[in-house]
Scaffold this motif. Structure first.
Motif, PDB file in Angstrom:
ATOM      1  N   LEU A  37      39.884  36.725  43.465  1.00 42.63           N
ATOM      2  CA  LEU A  37      39.607  37.580  44.618  1.00 42.63           C
ATOM      3  C   LEU A  37      38.488  37.004  45.484  1.00 42.63           C
ATOM      4  CD1 LEU A  37      39.910  41.153  43.095  1.00 42.63           C
ATOM      5  CD2 LEU A  37      41.417  40.069  44.756  1.00 42.63           C
ATOM      6  N   LEU A  38      37.477  36.446  44.856  1.00 44.63           N
ATOM      7  CA  LEU A  38      36.389  35.820  45.604  1.00 44.63           C
ATOM      8  C   LEU A  38      36.894  34.606  46.378  1.00 44.63           C
ATOM      9  CD1 LEU A  38      33.347  35.821  46.189  1.00 44.63           C
ATOM     10  CD2 LEU A  38      33.064  34.351  44.199  1.00 44.63           C
ATOM     11  N   LEU A  39      37.742  33.807  45.754  1.00 46.46           N
ATOM     12  CA  LEU A  39      38.307  32.648  46.433  1.00 46.46           C
ATOM     13  C   LEU A  39      39.176  33.075  47.608  1.00 46.46           C
ATOM     14  CD1 LEU A  39      38.673  29.553  46.404  1.00 46.46           C
ATOM     15  CD2 LEU A  39      40.668  29.917  44.952  1.00 46.46           C
ATOM     16  N   LEU A  40      39.975  34.110  47.416  1.00 46.47           N
ATOM     17  CA  LEU A  40      40.816  34.622  48.494  1.00 46.47           C
ATOM     18  C   LEU A  40      39.966  35.160  49.640  1.00 46.47           C
ATOM     19  CD1 LEU A  40      43.682  35.353  49.502  1.00 46.47           C
ATOM     20  CD2 LEU A  40      43.354  37.552  48.383  1.00 46.47           C
ATOM     21  N   ALA A  41      38.912  35.900  49.322  1.00 48.50           N
ATOM     22  CA  ALA A  41      38.025  36.433  50.361  1.00 48.50           C
ATOM     23  C   ALA A  41      37.345  35.302  51.133  1.00 48.50           C
ATOM     24  CB  ALA A  41      36.984  37.355  49.739  1.00 48.50           C
ATOM     25  N   ALA A  42      36.945  34.250  50.432  1.00 48.66           N
ATOM     26  CA  ALA A  42      36.315  33.111  51.104  1.00 48.66           C
ATOM     27  C   ALA A  42      37.315  32.408  52.018  1.00 48.66           C
ATOM     28  CB  ALA A  42      35.758  32.138  50.067  1.00 48.66           C
TER      29      ALA A  42
END
Length: 70
Positions: A37-42
């Motif tokens: 999720l953090l990678l997607l948000a970035a």
């Protein structure tokens, strides 16, 4: 040394080991999901920033070019 009887094992050892393994598995899955999720948000934030700023375009000239041939 080999004539000594084996050490006693707690009766609930299997249950405790299973609970700990499941807890570790849930924690690992949660960390993996949070990482994705953090990678997607970035990636989304970078895409929005790139669409707004357009870093691939050439910035306008600060000064006017010299006119030749006058």
């Amino acid at each position: 040394m080999l004539d000594v009887p084996p050490a006693p094992v707690p009766a609930d050892l299997v249950a405790r080991a299973t609970d700990r393994g499941l807890r570790l598995l849930r924690r690992r899955r949660a960390l993996h999901r949070a990482g994705w999720l953090l990678l997607l948000a970035a990636a989304v934030a970078f895409a929005v920033w790139a669409a707004v700023v357009e870093p691939w375009t050439v910035p306008p000239a600060e000064t006017t070019p010299e006119i030749e041939g006058w």
